[in-house]
Design a protein around this motif. Structure first.
Motif, PDB file in Angstrom:
ATOM      1  N   UNK A   1     -18.823  91.581   4.864  1.00 40.61           N
ATOM      2  CA  UNK A   1     -19.876  90.638   4.500  1.00 40.61           C
ATOM      3  C   UNK A   1     -21.088  91.440   4.001  1.00 40.61           C
ATOM      4  N   UNK A   2     -21.421  91.247   2.741  1.00 41.39           N
ATOM      5  CA  UNK A   2     -22.491  92.002   2.096  1.00 41.39           C
ATOM      6  C   UNK A   2     -23.757  91.158   2.020  1.00 41.39           C
ATOM      7  N   UNK A   3     -24.817  91.620   2.651  1.00 42.00           N
ATOM      8  CA  UNK A   3     -26.107  90.927   2.594  1.00 42.00           C
ATOM      9  C   UNK A   3     -27.003  91.742   1.668  1.00 42.00           C
ATOM     10  N   UNK A   4     -27.178  91.240   0.462  1.00 41.11           N
ATOM     11  CA  UNK A   4     -27.903  91.966  -0.581  1.00 41.11           C
ATOM     12  C   UNK A   4     -29.338  91.444  -0.663  1.00 41.11           C
ATOM     13  N   UNK A   5     -30.297  92.285  -0.339  1.00 46.30           N
ATOM     14  CA  UNK A   5     -31.693  91.870  -0.282  1.00 46.30           C
ATOM     15  C   UNK A   5     -32.440  92.283  -1.554  1.00 46.30           C
ATOM     16  N   UNK A   6     -33.699  91.839  -1.661  1.00 51.76           N
ATOM     17  CA  UNK A   6     -34.562  92.165  -2.798  1.00 51.76           C
ATOM     18  C   UNK A   6     -33.921  91.734  -4.115  1.00 51.76           C
ATOM     19  N   UNK A   7     -33.285  90.563  -4.116  1.00 49.82           N
ATOM     20  CA  UNK A   7     -32.557  90.080  -5.290  1.00 49.82           C
ATOM     21  C   UNK A   7     -33.498  89.554  -6.361  1.00 49.82           C
ATOM     22  N   UNK A   8     -32.960  89.412  -7.565  1.00 53.25           N
ATOM     23  CA  UNK A   8     -33.749  88.904  -8.680  1.00 53.25           C
ATOM     24  C   UNK A   8     -34.960  89.779  -8.933  1.00 53.25           C
ATOM     25  N   UNK A   9     -36.101  89.143  -9.108  1.00 50.08           N
ATOM     26  CA  UNK A   9     -37.367  89.858  -9.313  1.00 50.08           C
ATOM     27  C   UNK A   9     -38.244  89.810  -8.072  1.00 50.08           C
ATOM     28  N   UNK A  10     -37.620  89.591  -6.896  1.00 48.21           N
ATOM     29  CA  UNK A  10     -38.413  89.438  -5.680  1.00 48.21           C
ATOM     30  C   UNK A  10     -39.135  90.721  -5.287  1.00 48.21           C
ATOM     31  N   UNK A  11     -38.672  91.872  -5.797  1.00 43.72           N
ATOM     32  CA  UNK A  11     -39.404  93.127  -5.633  1.00 43.72           C
ATOM     33  C   UNK A  11     -39.890  93.547  -7.023  1.00 43.72           C
ATOM     34  N   UNK A  12     -40.536  92.606  -7.667  1.00 47.57           N
ATOM     35  CA  UNK A  12     -40.912  92.776  -9.068  1.00 47.57           C
ATOM     36  C   UNK A  12     -41.762  93.971  -9.361  1.00 47.57           C
ATOM     37  N   UNK A  13     -42.662  94.313  -8.442  1.00 46.19           N
ATOM     38  CA  UNK A  13     -43.577  95.423  -8.683  1.00 46.19           C
ATOM     39  C   UNK A  13     -42.886  96.781  -8.616  1.00 46.19           C
TER      40      UNK A  13
ATOM     41  N   UNK B   1     -40.214  97.570 -10.325  1.00 53.01           N
ATOM     42  CA  UNK B   1     -39.703  97.899 -11.644  1.00 53.01           C
ATOM     43  C   UNK B   1     -38.229  97.619 -11.828  1.00 53.01           C
ATOM     44  N   UNK B   2     -37.748  97.888 -13.039  1.00 53.61           N
ATOM     45  CA  UNK B   2     -36.395  97.508 -13.430  1.00 53.61           C
ATOM     46  C   UNK B   2     -35.309  98.140 -12.573  1.00 53.61           C
ATOM     47  N   UNK B   3     -35.563  99.324 -12.015  1.00 50.29           N
ATOM     48  CA  UNK B   3     -34.552  99.960 -11.167  1.00 50.29           C
ATOM     49  C   UNK B   3     -34.277  99.155  -9.910  1.00 50.29           C
ATOM     50  N   UNK B   4     -35.230  98.295  -9.515  1.00 52.01           N
ATOM     51  CA  UNK B   4     -35.078  97.509  -8.303  1.00 52.01           C
ATOM     52  C   UNK B   4     -34.943  96.009  -8.580  1.00 52.01           C
ATOM     53  N   UNK B   5     -34.983  95.590  -9.839  1.00 52.02           N
ATOM     54  CA  UNK B   5     -34.715  94.197 -10.170  1.00 52.02           C
ATOM     55  C   UNK B   5     -33.208  93.980 -10.187  1.00 52.02           C
ATOM     56  N   UNK B   6     -32.748  92.923  -9.554  1.00 51.04           N
ATOM     57  CA  UNK B   6     -31.316  92.613  -9.520  1.00 51.04           C
ATOM     58  C   UNK B   6     -31.069  91.373 -10.369  1.00 51.04           C
ATOM     59  N   UNK B   7     -30.795  91.584 -11.640  1.00 55.20           N
ATOM     60  CA  UNK B   7     -30.610  90.483 -12.578  1.00 55.20           C
ATOM     61  C   UNK B   7     -29.165  90.334 -13.031  1.00 55.20           C
ATOM     62  N   UNK B   8     -28.278  91.225 -12.555  1.00 53.36           N
ATOM     63  CA  UNK B   8     -26.885  91.187 -13.001  1.00 53.36           C
ATOM     64  C   UNK B   8     -25.907  91.105 -11.828  1.00 53.36           C
ATOM     65  N   UNK B   9     -26.425  90.997 -10.626  1.00 52.08           N
ATOM     66  CA  UNK B   9     -25.569  91.104  -9.446  1.00 52.08           C
ATOM     67  C   UNK B   9     -24.593  89.940  -9.289  1.00 52.08           C
TER      68      UNK B   9
ATOM     69  N   UNK C   1     -17.642  88.483   1.390  1.00 53.52           N
ATOM     70  CA  UNK C   1     -18.717  87.529   1.085  1.00 53.52           C
ATOM     71  C   UNK C   1     -19.940  88.305   0.613  1.00 53.52           C
ATOM     72  N   UNK C   2     -20.553  87.812  -0.447  1.00 51.32           N
ATOM     73  CA  UNK C   2     -21.794  88.393  -0.975  1.00 51.32           C
ATOM     74  C   UNK C   2     -22.898  87.350  -0.826  1.00 51.32           C
ATOM     75  N   UNK C   3     -23.915  87.659  -0.025  1.00 52.28           N
ATOM     76  CA  UNK C   3     -25.052  86.764   0.160  1.00 52.28           C
ATOM     77  C   UNK C   3     -26.279  87.427  -0.443  1.00 52.28           C
ATOM     78  N   UNK C   4     -26.903  86.736  -1.355  1.00 50.37           N
ATOM     79  CA  UNK C   4     -28.010  87.282  -2.152  1.00 50.37           C
ATOM     80  C   UNK C   4     -29.325  86.675  -1.664  1.00 50.37           C
ATOM     81  N   UNK C   5     -30.230  87.504  -1.147  1.00 50.23           N
ATOM     82  CA  UNK C   5     -31.496  86.988  -0.635  1.00 50.23           C
ATOM     83  C   UNK C   5     -32.663  87.785  -1.212  1.00 50.23           C
ATOM     84  N   UNK C   6     -33.858  87.276  -1.000  1.00 48.65           N
ATOM     85  CA  UNK C   6     -35.054  87.889  -1.558  1.00 48.65           C
ATOM     86  C   UNK C   6     -35.628  88.974  -0.659  1.00 48.65           C
TER      87      UNK C   6
END
Length: 336
Positions: free
Chosen positions: A111-123, A125-133, A168-173
């Motif tokens: 069970x994968x809990x993937x945090x800081x998804x999308x632009x939730x860690x926007x500041x 930068x792109x290395x930490x934006x998750x837009x393709x997960x 399972x992949x759960x995507x959270x901010x």
């Protein structure tokens, strides 16, 4: 057993990540086969809460995400239920080979809990934006993909993950989430069924994650400014998608907008589009999200506005979509 309670002064603690930590600790109490793994991000991802409570079942592999998922696969093959957590972009991009081969190919219950998804860690930068997960994860055989809208729904999703077969992949901010549900019980979470957040007959907005709150606000704007009846669906489970909810939206409203803090290709919009296309029924359809582009750097609320996936951007698109024309009759007799 378990559950959450809070007062108004505690609402800042009800982020998706905080609630994930609470739910995982409860699972640890209920099930001795639950173990947790981190790639030296225990504090940032909140999985450290489990480590403090169950240090003998908590494993820090260091800054080595690929190794973490390989180890988790080995544990799962030996009867354990591993919950492995790191940032979403590190899960989907850096560790895709291990998830593909070690976890999904063997169909083991990691069970994968993937945090800081999308632009939730926007500041960051792109290395930490998750837009393709989500695009990466939903194409993997055996994978379940869930994107909760707030902390209470995250709590339920993590609890449900234990019983869902396979990976399972759960995507959270990152945190600082809007509170939509006051308690896990209030959201009546069923992991493979969409939740109707607002009834409507003129147009349907299908959203996931942080965009659910924005869609609900846009529906209020559309009702106030134009008297429109906007259905809002919280499509928290991207795979398997709730086809019945999408088909009902096509038949009832004939206009659909999808909204996600993700690339429009491969995520929620693509999943809904596949259902629309296979139905053989025409509808006006538009996907809102990041349009084949990296996001700039900044606070998430600003980045959502720039991508037109905040309340104002969604409300603007609702007005545009209401001008879409259909054939004179609304009968489906001539449709395939």
């Amino acid at each position: 057993m378990g559950g959450m309670s809070y007062t108004m002064t505690d609402t800042t603690k009800l982020s998706t990540a905080e609630c994930y930590g609470i739910a995982l600790c409860e699972l640890g109490e209920e099930h001795k086969d639950v173990v947790a793994l981190t790639a030296d991000l225990a504090k940032s991802t909140k999985i450290g809460m489990f480590g403090e409570k169950f240090p003998d079942r908590f494993f820090n592999v260091g800054i080595a995400e690929q190794n973490m998922f390989g180890v988790a696969a080995g544990m799962a093959k030996n009867g354990l239920i591993p919950f492995a957590s790191t940032f979403a972009i590190f899960t989907a991009a850096r560790s895709l080979d291990q998830i593909h081969t070690d976890i999904c190919y063997q169909n083991v219950p990691v069970k994968m809990i993937a945090t800081h998804a999308g632009t939730s860690f926007g500041q960051a930068g792109s290395t930490h934006h998750a837009l393709i997960d989500m695009a990466c994860m939903r194409t993997l055989p055996h994978m379940t993909v869930i994107c909760p809208c707030d902390g209470a729904e995250t709590y339920n999703a993590v609890k449900a993950a234990y019983d869902i077969e396979g990976p399972v992949y759960i995507r959270i901010n990152r945190g600082f989430d809007q509170v939509i549900y006051k308690s896990p019980e209030e959201c009546n979470f069923v992991w493979d069924k969409a939740s109707v957040m607002n009834e409507g007959t003129d147009i349907t907005v299908i959203a996931c994650g942080s965009c659910v709150f924005e869609a609900m606000q846009a529906a209020r704007i559309a009702a106030s400014d134009g008297g429109l009846s906007v259905r809002v669906l919280n499509m928290h489970t991207i795979k398997p998608i709730d086809k019945e909810a999408v088909l009902s939206a096509i038949s009832d409203t004939r206009r659909i907008i999808t909204v996600e803090d993700h690339e429009v290709m491969g995520g929620l919009g693509s999943a809904v589009a596949e259902v629309v296309a296979s139905s053989g029924k025409a509808c006006a359809f538009k996907m809102l999200g990041h349009q084949d582009a990296f996001s700039t750097i900044g606070l998430q609320e600003d980045l959502l506005a720039m991508a037109k996936i905040d309340a104002n951007g969604i409300a603007e698109t609702i007005q545009e979509m209401m001008h879409a024309d259909f054939e004179a009759d609304d009968a489906w007799d001539d449709e395939f």
